[in-house]
Design an enzyme around this catalytic site. Structure first.
Site, PDB file in Angstrom:
ATOM      1  CG  ASN A   1     -57.057  14.933 -41.510  1.00  0.00           C
ATOM      2  OD1 ASN A   1     -57.097  15.323 -40.345  1.00  0.00           O
ATOM      3  ND2 ASN A   1     -56.873  15.753 -42.532  1.00  0.00           N
TER       4      ASN A   1
ATOM      5  CE  LYS B   1     -77.492   9.832 -49.024  1.00  0.00           C
ATOM      6  NZ  LYS B   1     -78.574   9.112 -48.374  1.00  0.00           N
TER       7      LYS B   1
ATOM      8  N   PRO C   1     -54.622  22.896 -53.085  1.00  0.00           N
ATOM      9  CG  PRO C   1     -55.569  24.923 -52.420  1.00  0.00           C
ATOM     10  CD  PRO C   1     -55.924  23.542 -52.905  1.00  0.00           C
ATOM     11  CG  ASP C   2     -48.380  22.844 -49.727  1.00  0.00           C
ATOM     12  OD1 ASP C   2     -48.315  23.678 -48.796  1.00  0.00           O
ATOM     13  OD2 ASP C   2     -47.867  21.713 -49.661  1.00  0.00           O
ATOM     14  CB  ILE C   3     -52.408  26.429 -47.091  1.00  0.00           C
ATOM     15  CG1 ILE C   3     -53.712  25.863 -47.659  1.00  0.00           C
ATOM     16  CG2 ILE C   3     -52.642  27.797 -46.460  1.00  0.00           C
ATOM     17  CD1 ILE C   3     -54.751  25.503 -46.627  1.00  0.00           C
TER      18      ILE C   3
ATOM     19  CG  PHE D   1     -46.780  21.316 -37.307  1.00  0.00           C
ATOM     20  CD1 PHE D   1     -46.846  22.678 -37.082  1.00  0.00           C
ATOM     21  CD2 PHE D   1     -46.691  20.458 -36.214  1.00  0.00           C
ATOM     22  CE1 PHE D   1     -46.822  23.195 -35.803  1.00  0.00           C
ATOM     23  CE2 PHE D   1     -46.669  20.958 -34.922  1.00  0.00           C
ATOM     24  CZ  PHE D   1     -46.735  22.326 -34.713  1.00  0.00           C
TER      25      PHE D   1
ATOM     26  CE  LYS E   1     -43.992  16.499 -45.642  1.00  0.00           C
ATOM     27  NZ  LYS E   1     -44.820  15.803 -44.684  1.00  0.00           N
TER      28      LYS E   1
ATOM     29  CE  LYS F   1     -45.391  20.803 -47.790  1.00  0.00           C
ATOM     30  NZ  LYS F   1     -46.781  20.625 -47.405  1.00  0.00           N
TER      31      LYS F   1
HETATM   32  N1  CTP Z   1     -49.955  21.867 -45.674  1.00  0.00           N
HETATM   33  C1  CTP Z   1     -50.658  22.913 -46.221  1.00  0.00           C
HETATM   34  N2  CTP Z   1     -51.473  22.686 -47.286  1.00  0.00           N
HETATM   35  C2  CTP Z   1     -51.591  21.465 -47.815  1.00  0.00           C
HETATM   36  C3  CTP Z   1     -50.870  20.387 -47.251  1.00  0.00           C
HETATM   37  C4  CTP Z   1     -50.052  20.628 -46.165  1.00  0.00           C
HETATM   38  O1  CTP Z   1     -50.571  24.043 -45.734  1.00  0.00           O
HETATM   39  N3  CTP Z   1     -52.375  21.272 -48.851  1.00  0.00           N
HETATM   40  C5  CTP Z   1     -49.045  22.151 -44.549  1.00  0.00           C
HETATM   41  C6  CTP Z   1     -49.421  21.529 -43.228  1.00  0.00           C
HETATM   42  O2  CTP Z   1     -50.232  22.422 -42.469  1.00  0.00           O
HETATM   43  C7  CTP Z   1     -48.066  21.317 -42.592  1.00  0.00           C
HETATM   44  C8  CTP Z   1     -47.156  21.037 -43.772  1.00  0.00           C
HETATM   45  O3  CTP Z   1     -47.816  21.580 -44.894  1.00  0.00           O
HETATM   46  O4  CTP Z   1     -47.601  22.482 -41.957  1.00  0.00           O
HETATM   47  C9  CTP Z   1     -46.826  19.612 -44.030  1.00  0.00           C
HETATM   48  O5  CTP Z   1     -47.973  18.818 -44.003  1.00  0.00           O
HETATM   49  P1  CTP Z   1     -47.879  17.253 -44.249  1.00  0.00           P
HETATM   50  O6  CTP Z   1     -49.235  16.670 -44.267  1.00  0.00           O
HETATM   51  O7  CTP Z   1     -46.868  16.661 -43.337  1.00  0.00           O
HETATM   52  O8  CTP Z   1     -47.215  17.218 -45.653  1.00  0.00           O
HETATM   53  P2  CTP Z   1     -47.767  17.054 -47.090  1.00  0.00           P
HETATM   54  O9  CTP Z   1     -47.385  18.228 -47.883  1.00  0.00           O
HETATM   55  O10 CTP Z   1     -49.203  16.707 -47.078  1.00  0.00           O
HETATM   56  O11 CTP Z   1     -46.891  15.850 -47.605  1.00  0.00           O
HETATM   57  P3  CTP Z   1     -47.090  14.270 -47.426  1.00  0.00           P
HETATM   58  O12 CTP Z   1     -48.529  14.035 -47.120  1.00  0.00           O
HETATM   59  O13 CTP Z   1     -46.652  13.745 -48.724  1.00  0.00           O
HETATM   60  O14 CTP Z   1     -46.169  13.877 -46.323  1.00  0.00           O
END
Ligand code: CTP
Length: 401
Positions: free
Chosen positions: A210, A288, A306-308, A326, A340, A344
């Protein structure tokens, strides 16, 4: 000291320059790394070879050296240390510093640095007592320069009085205590900050990524460190240099970032500024992927990363006492960010609008809202550096309460 500190030592030209060698040795014994600049006059008293043998690094000396500038520009050099030390600080170097001269590497570096400076003056007693030197000293103190010495005693020139370089052990002690008691509201507190994008491999040469530049997270890490915190920056791939005094752990994918983050625990506070990819490629190829004749397209199956932030916020044993997330949103920013925050389980969310017209991703400006369980604060449009500064201050206030 929990992380290795570094000193940029500027060695001026004076009979006491030889004592700088002992200073380097003492610093290294105390776990402080030294990089040195030897002024032209300094090189009349000690050789670059002896300095380099003790620092274990090349010695910098010439502002206009193309090779040096290519390896490390003078601006980078000036920011590469946790503290700049001038020892011996001659009358000439002090005059240059007080008056803002920048005509060689030492004076240019001193003008360009954003790091604190400690000087250890050494000169003949009459030079020290001269009103010009005393005026310069007063100016330097006013500018926030720290001063150690000079001592009083017999001088190499046969005179007696103040002007002798402080003993290397005394200078080293000043440096050590600067590092340990680093005056700052977050001294003694540890933080982790995630920053940048993640790269999710498709095959060995391709990845999904991204547009995050990492600037906001890096600026936050730098500001927390400036307030005295011990900061670990867990960074996805970026073009940025690690901020001075911050320990950087470089990772690629979200899975690696989670592992590095868990390894950095326990910490007092955590700021999750990384733009973590929500998905990775489930069927990542070992080789590849070749283009198929006949226009067949590869089938990329995605798996959720995973959502960190959520993982650390819900950590059973090691949840940091303050967790800041964030929220990157393109619509109904505050409402989505509040959802969020709850989902979270973090304490604060810094919500920002990243729709393309705001230029937030990759840009230098940011308009954010600081959201907690108790309310929403709208911050004005400001530079990412100022957002970082204000957020670090809010964090310091929180820990000071
Ligand atoms: N984050 C994280 N791990 C992930 C996704 C997000 O730690 N796999 C953290 C980001 O560092 C940020 C927060 O979660 O602090 C929110 O990130 P954001 O991209 O806004 O949210 P998403 O959970 O990805 O939700 P969406 O894309 O549906 O808005």
């Amino acid at each position: 000291m929990s992380q290795q500190k570094s000193v940029l030592l500027i060695i001026g030209g004076g009979i006491a320059a030889y004592k700088s060698l002992e200073l380097i040795r003492l610093l290294s014994k105390g776990g402080v790394k030294t990089r040195a600049i030897l002024t032209e006059a300094g090189s009349q008293f000690v050789t670059p070879l002896s300095v380099s043998a003790l620092t274990g690094e090349k010695v910098f000396g010439d502002l206009f050296s193309l090779t040096d500038e290519a390896e490390m520009g003078h601006i980078e050099l000036s920011r590469s240390a946790d503290l700049v030390v001038v020892a011996p600080a001659t009358a000439d170097l002090m005059a240059k510093m007080a008056n803002g001269h920048a005509n060689d590497l030492a004076s240019t570096t001193l003008m360009a640095t954003d790091t604190e400076v400690l000087i250890a003056p050494a000169m003949n007693v009459r030079m020290w007592d001269h009103p010009a030197t005393q005026r310069n000293l007063a100016t330097l103190k006013q500018d926030g320069v720290r001063v150690v010495g000079p001592d009083e005693g017999d001088m190499a020139c046969g005179e007696f009085g103040p002007g002798r370089l402080s003993e290397p052990a005394v200078i080293a002690d000043q440096i050590f205590s600067y590092f340990t008691q680093k005056a700052g509201p977050l001294a003694g507190k540890s933080f982790l900050v995630t920053a940048g994008p993640t790269h999710e491999p498709i095959d060995p040469v391709r990845y999904i990524a991204n547009r995050s530049s990492g600037k906001q997270g890096y600026a936050i890490a730098a500001e927390l460190s400036k307030l005295g915190a011990d900061v670990t920056l867990i960074s996805g791939p970026t073009r940025l240099d690690a901020p001075a005094g911050v320990t950087r752990v470089e990772v690629e994918s979200a899975t690696d970032m989670l592992l590095a983050t868990e390894r950095a625990l326990p910490v007092d506070g955590a700021v999750f500024a990384a733009a973590v990819a929500d998905w990775r490629v489930a069927n990542q190829a070992d080789q590849k992927i070749k283009k198929q004749s006949g226009g067949d397209l590869p089938d990329l199956a995605l798996a959720e990363n995973p959502d960190i932030l959520a993982t650390i916020s819900n950590h059973a044993e090691k949840r940091p006492s303050l967790v800041v997330g964030f929220a990157a949103e393109t619509q109904t920013v505050i409402e989505n960010a509040q959802k969020k925050l709850a989902k979270k389980a973090c304490d604060w969310i810094v919500a920002n609008d990243v729709s393309p017209e705001t230029g937030t991703f990759g840009g230098d400006q940011n308009r954010v809202h600081l959201i907690s369980k108790t309310g929403v604060e709208d911050w004005p449009l400001q530079s990412k550096a100022d957002v970082a500064k204000n957020l670090a201050q809010r964090i310091a206030d929180h820990f000071g309460e």
